[in-house]
Design a protein around this motif. Structure first.
Motif, PDB file in Angstrom:
ATOM      1  N   PHE A 133      -9.148  -3.594   1.977  1.00  0.00           N
ATOM      2  CA  PHE A 133      -8.488  -2.765   2.992  1.00  0.00           C
ATOM      3  C   PHE A 133      -7.573  -1.787   2.273  1.00  0.00           C
ATOM      4  CE2 PHE A 133      -4.875  -1.910   5.852  1.00  0.00           C
ATOM      5  CZ  PHE A 133      -5.557  -1.454   6.977  1.00  0.00           C
ATOM      6  N   LEU A 181      -6.517  -3.415  -1.100  1.00  0.00           N
ATOM      7  CA  LEU A 181      -5.955  -4.760  -1.136  1.00  0.00           C
ATOM      8  C   LEU A 181      -6.879  -5.672  -0.344  1.00  0.00           C
ATOM      9  CD1 LEU A 181      -2.283  -3.724  -0.270  1.00  0.00           C
ATOM     10  CD2 LEU A 181      -3.179  -4.283  -2.540  1.00  0.00           C
ATOM     11  N   LYS A 182      -6.794  -6.958  -0.617  1.00  0.00           N
ATOM     12  CA  LYS A 182      -7.568  -7.912   0.176  1.00  0.00           C
ATOM     13  C   LYS A 182      -6.808  -8.255   1.443  1.00  0.00           C
ATOM     14  CE  LYS A 182     -11.144  -9.075  -2.500  1.00  0.00           C
ATOM     15  NZ  LYS A 182     -12.430  -8.448  -2.147  1.00  0.00           N
ATOM     16  N   LEU A 183      -7.541  -8.398   2.531  1.00  0.00           N
ATOM     17  CA  LEU A 183      -6.940  -8.910   3.753  1.00  0.00           C
ATOM     18  C   LEU A 183      -7.136 -10.417   3.803  1.00  0.00           C
ATOM     19  CD1 LEU A 183      -8.042  -6.440   6.596  1.00  0.00           C
ATOM     20  CD2 LEU A 183      -5.848  -6.554   5.393  1.00  0.00           C
ATOM     21  N   TYR A 184      -6.117 -11.127   4.280  1.00  0.00           N
ATOM     22  CA  TYR A 184      -6.257 -12.557   4.531  1.00  0.00           C
ATOM     23  C   TYR A 184      -6.185 -12.754   6.040  1.00  0.00           C
ATOM     24  CZ  TYR A 184      -5.734 -17.554   4.333  1.00  0.00           C
ATOM     25  OH  TYR A 184      -5.945 -18.907   4.497  1.00  0.00           O
ATOM     26  N   PRO A 185      -6.994 -13.585   6.644  1.00  0.00           N
ATOM     27  CA  PRO A 185      -8.005 -14.447   6.018  1.00  0.00           C
ATOM     28  C   PRO A 185      -9.377 -13.788   5.906  1.00  0.00           C
ATOM     29  CG  PRO A 185      -7.793 -15.015   8.326  1.00  0.00           C
ATOM     30  CD  PRO A 185      -6.857 -13.864   8.070  1.00  0.00           C
ATOM     31  N   GLN A 193      -4.760   5.165  -3.446  1.00  0.00           N
ATOM     32  CA  GLN A 193      -4.166   3.918  -2.964  1.00  0.00           C
ATOM     33  C   GLN A 193      -5.177   2.809  -3.237  1.00  0.00           C
ATOM     34  OE1 GLN A 193      -1.321   2.698  -2.083  1.00  0.00           O
ATOM     35  NE2 GLN A 193      -1.156   2.244   0.078  1.00  0.00           N
ATOM     36  N   PRO A 194      -4.804   1.843  -4.081  1.00  0.00           N
ATOM     37  CA  PRO A 194      -5.782   0.801  -4.417  1.00  0.00           C
ATOM     38  C   PRO A 194      -6.074  -0.089  -3.219  1.00  0.00           C
ATOM     39  CG  PRO A 194      -3.617   0.239  -5.298  1.00  0.00           C
ATOM     40  CD  PRO A 194      -3.496   1.618  -4.717  1.00  0.00           C
ATOM     41  N   GLU A 208      -4.423   0.369   2.855  1.00  0.00           N
ATOM     42  CA  GLU A 208      -3.313   0.681   3.752  1.00  0.00           C
ATOM     43  C   GLU A 208      -3.010   2.173   3.587  1.00  0.00           C
ATOM     44  OE1 GLU A 208      -1.615  -1.608   5.791  1.00  0.00           O
ATOM     45  OE2 GLU A 208      -0.491   0.113   6.561  1.00  0.00           O
ATOM     46  N   PRO A 209      -3.148   2.948   4.644  1.00  0.00           N
ATOM     47  CA  PRO A 209      -2.904   4.382   4.498  1.00  0.00           C
ATOM     48  C   PRO A 209      -1.456   4.665   4.097  1.00  0.00           C
ATOM     49  CG  PRO A 209      -3.210   3.788   6.815  1.00  0.00           C
ATOM     50  CD  PRO A 209      -3.529   2.568   6.011  1.00  0.00           C
ATOM     51  N   ILE A 210      -1.266   5.640   3.233  1.00  0.00           N
ATOM     52  CA  ILE A 210       0.090   6.024   2.842  1.00  0.00           C
ATOM     53  C   ILE A 210       0.661   6.869   3.962  1.00  0.00           C
ATOM     54  CG2 ILE A 210       1.487   7.294   1.180  1.00  0.00           C
ATOM     55  CD1 ILE A 210      -0.407   6.360  -0.991  1.00  0.00           C
ATOM     56  N   ALA A 211       1.653   6.304   4.651  1.00  0.00           N
ATOM     57  CA  ALA A 211       2.102   6.877   5.919  1.00  0.00           C
ATOM     58  C   ALA A 211       3.535   7.368   5.863  1.00  0.00           C
ATOM     59  CB  ALA A 211       1.938   5.834   7.021  1.00  0.00           C
TER      60      ALA A 211
END
Lengths: 235, 235
Positions: B105, B96-100, B93-94, B107-110
């Motif tokens: 981050f 991702l950036k969290l904003y702000p 799972q690549p 995101e777990p594959i759920a």
DNA sequence: TATGGATCCATA
DNA sequence: TATGGATCCATA
């Protein structure tokens, strides 16, 4: 109501650093935060789902949440909806091969893009499409696909899907959108960024503030306002 | 029932020229053709939708069609379903950036990929996933996304969505999948081929053989799914 | 419990 | 009529 996190799937042109984006983000973030229930309580207290004698579950409806969000964006934040995104039917449609004929074929574009829950344009021309996704989880796929296409077409600078956490989902109408069931697809949408020169796609995950079994806290109404009473009467 | 056309969205590795693909295509093509109604008549004669006094429309249900298709594939063509496609939760799972926050981050594959309507494996190892799409149009988006991801992951060599024509759709359960409403998104799925080393994605468009107003031809049976009760209560 | 689906609704 | 839902169903 809380915004747990905002995931940026792609950001071409460093849009997330812009002042225009920050202003929209802060506006919708506050609008989420102000969604409370019971109204006026300052927090979203959610009645836990419960199993009825019939075996079915009683759950919270979803329309209240979206209508509060849109109202907060308009009345508290001053954002006026901009009307529909114009993605013309006569836009370029690439030819596909037919099997087994092996010839090129252009499938005519035979439907319109029906618009977003909220389409905003800042004074400086910055355009944001926001989807408040509490339809069926499969509908979240369409929303993400639609945001992606609109960004790629250059009609939207930033697209946002607002979607329940898995824990929130549990107590809402069965099968509504939730981040858990989208998690396995994030890679696909993130990958679309590679072919897009400019634009940003994000998902914000939202959740209730607390759960309760307190019988005096009603479930969020199901159906439209006219049937809210009907829903409560069934309890 | 007729297969009007088969659109190839992408074909990496010239899969559409393979004997393995031809064999599967001919099998499902015949299985479509053999779906008839009334059963034994040799053609799919469809009762036209009609408006009831309540203002609602009476339409044809969709489950009969899929069950006939699967039965034909199994009994006439000898294709045995292969069980589920294993797309592990712990796959890459690549981040991702969290904003702000601006931090990475994951995101777990759920959630799991729940499988395809039909997943086949030829003796030579050729794997095909077929989705018979008569769920809601939004569900067709999920099916296409799922086929795409499975092909990209190398778990499927060819993916096929079988979907009603717009004319067919008109007389089926309201809002089921149809090529008209997918047409504006074909470009997106076709574009996914660019990042896939090997695999093929196709859509086959199906339609009834004829329409009738003959009162002795019943509507295709409907289930009690979704909002069926709500609708009946209004009658 | 979890996932894909099937059905009718609301509204421009 | 057309598009995006909102809701409950079936089944492993």
């Amino acid at each position: 109501m809380r915004c747990l996190r905002t995931l940026v799937l792609f950001d071409k042109g460093n849009i997330s650093s812009s002042e225009s984006w920050r202003s929209v983000y802060e506006g919708y973030s506050r609008s989420i935060q102000r969604i409370d229930f019971p109204e006026g309580s300052g927090a979203l207290t959610l009645r836990r789902k419960r199993r009825l004698n019939s075996g079915q579950f009683e759950r919270n409806g979803v329309k209240y949440l979206q209508s509060r969000f849109l109202k907060n964006m308009r009345d508290d934040e001053g954002w006026q909806p901009e009307g529909v995104v114009e993605l013309a039917r006569d836009r370029h449609q690439p030819p596909l091969k037919l099997y087994p004929e092996g010839i090129d074929f252009i499938e005519p574009i035979a439907s319109d893009f029906g618009g977003f829950d909220l389409y905003l344009r800042s004074d400086d021309g910055f355009r944001v499409a926001i989807e408040w996704e509490t339809g069926n989880i499969s509908s979240s796929h369409r929303s993400m696909n639609k945001l992606s296409i609109s960004i790629k077409a250059g009609l939207v600078d930033a697209g946002v899907l607002i979607v329940p956490s898995r824990a929130f989902y549990e107590h809402l109408t069965d099968r509504v959108g939730n981040i858990g069931e989208l998690s396995g697809y994030l890679e696909m949408w993130a990958g679309l960024g590679a072919s897009i020169p400019r634009g940003m796609l994000a998902i914000s995950v939202v959740e209730h503030d607390s759960l309760t079994d307190d019988l005096t806290v009603p479930y969020l109404p199901r159906g439209d306002d006219g049937r809210a009473k009907e829903g409560r009467a069934k309890l």
